[in-house]
Design a protein around this motif. Structure first.
Motif, PDB file in Angstrom:
ATOM      1  N   HIS A   1      48.725  46.209  37.832  1.00 50.12           N
ATOM      2  CA  HIS A   1      48.509  45.216  37.630  1.00 50.12           C
ATOM      3  C   HIS A   1      47.546  44.626  37.402  1.00 50.12           C
ATOM      4  CE1 HIS A   1      48.331  40.703  39.852  1.00 50.12           C
ATOM      5  NE2 HIS A   1      48.415  40.410  38.155  1.00 50.12           N
ATOM      6  N   GLN A   2      46.773  43.739  35.892  1.00 51.39           N
ATOM      7  CA  GLN A   2      45.030  43.338  35.915  1.00 51.39           C
ATOM      8  C   GLN A   2      45.709  42.640  35.559  1.00 51.39           C
ATOM      9  OE1 GLN A   2      44.458  44.015  31.052  1.00 51.39           O
ATOM     10  NE2 GLN A   2      42.575  44.904  32.515  1.00 51.39           N
ATOM     11  N   ASN A   3      44.585  42.207  36.855  1.00 51.72           N
ATOM     12  CA  ASN A   3      44.621  40.521  37.574  1.00 51.72           C
ATOM     13  C   ASN A   3      43.458  39.733  36.292  1.00 51.72           C
ATOM     14  OD1 ASN A   3      41.587  41.140  37.546  1.00 51.72           O
ATOM     15  ND2 ASN A   3      42.408  41.758  39.985  1.00 51.72           N
ATOM     16  N   PRO A   4      43.483  38.375  36.078  1.00 48.94           N
ATOM     17  CA  PRO A   4      42.824  37.879  35.359  1.00 48.94           C
ATOM     18  C   PRO A   4      41.251  37.894  35.090  1.00 48.94           C
ATOM     19  CG  PRO A   4      44.023  36.050  36.767  1.00 48.94           C
ATOM     20  CD  PRO A   4      44.296  37.449  37.504  1.00 48.94           C
ATOM     21  N   TRP A   5      40.731  38.536  35.826  1.00 52.09           N
ATOM     22  CA  TRP A   5      39.405  38.807  35.379  1.00 52.09           C
ATOM     23  C   TRP A   5      39.016  40.831  35.268  1.00 52.09           C
ATOM     24  CZ3 TRP A   5      41.266  36.675  40.177  1.00 52.09           C
ATOM     25  CH2 TRP A   5      41.111  35.321  40.328  1.00 52.09           C
TER      26      TRP A   5
END
Lengths: 108, 112
Positions: free
Chosen positions: A36-40
């Motif tokens: 999962h690549q988070n918004p940061w």
């Protein structure tokens, strides 16, 4: 070389909904991971799942290596689940191929 | 638990300059991977090292080189920087026998 395809490319969910993300790969692999690549921009390891089924809280994953696909299930989605979900496979040695990702947005 | 450390976190360079990115793997991990991720793209594999030897090469430009040192940390050296090199650069590490990769926070490189 190995091709990795993810679907759907984009997904919008209402908070609390369930979803299934798919990863297809074109050749036999003995390694598959979901991230999962988070918004940061952080890439978070969700599952290392060459085969079988694993569960971690609201997330679970299943890989059927003989049929060349893996599924990531998200239940009771939360706004913090938003981001991009990638699957990645080893294409011989340590060379790693990522899919294009599924962009998920969970609405409050 | 210790994670993968990357430095610097942000770097601004001008065209034709050089840059060096550093990666410190999780203790006891013997394999290091480097990736480049452009805006809206998936991470692209650049190169990997296993036990301090280069193991696999991906789409790494000839202007880039990398190595893994005796303490297992790795450095990615980038020369003659171009505007198109602006990207997020990730390092990941794993224990060779079980290639489950753990990613560092990334270095955001901006070339102006």
């Amino acid at each position: 070389g190995i091709q990795v395809e993810q679907s759907p490319p984009d997904l919008i969910l209402q908070e609390g909904a369930n979803s299934t993300l798919r990863c297809n790969f074109s050749d036999s692999v003995n390694n598959l991971q979901w991230f999962h690549q988070n918004p940061w921009g952080q890439l978070i390891n969700l599952f290392y799942i060459p085969s079988g089924t694993k569960q971690n809280g609201r997330l679970s994953a299943t890989t059927v290596a003989t049929e060349r696909y893996s599924l990531l299930y998200i239940s009771s989605s939360q706004t913090t689940d938003s981001g991009v979900y990638f699957c990645a496979v080893l294409a011989g040695g340590f060379k790693t191929i990522f899919g294009a990702g599924t962009r998920l947005f969970v609405k409050a | 638990a210790a994670g993968v450390i990357q430095s610097p976190r942000h770097l601004i360079k001008e065209k034709r300059e050089t840059a060096t990115l550093k990666c410190y793997p999780i203790p006891r991990h013997d394999t290091v991977y480097w990736y480049q991720q452009g805006p809206g793209q998936d991470p692209q594999f650049l190169i990997s090292f296993y036990e301090k030897m280069q193991s696999d090469k991906g789409s790494i430009p000839d202007r880039f080189s990398a190595q893994q040192f005796s303490d297992y940390h790795s450095e990615l050296n980038m020369s003659s920087l171009e505007l198109g090199d602006s990207a997020l650069y990730f390092c990941a590490s794993s224990l060779g026998g079980i290639p489950e990769q753990y990613f560092g926070p990334g270095t955001r490189l901006t070339v102006t």
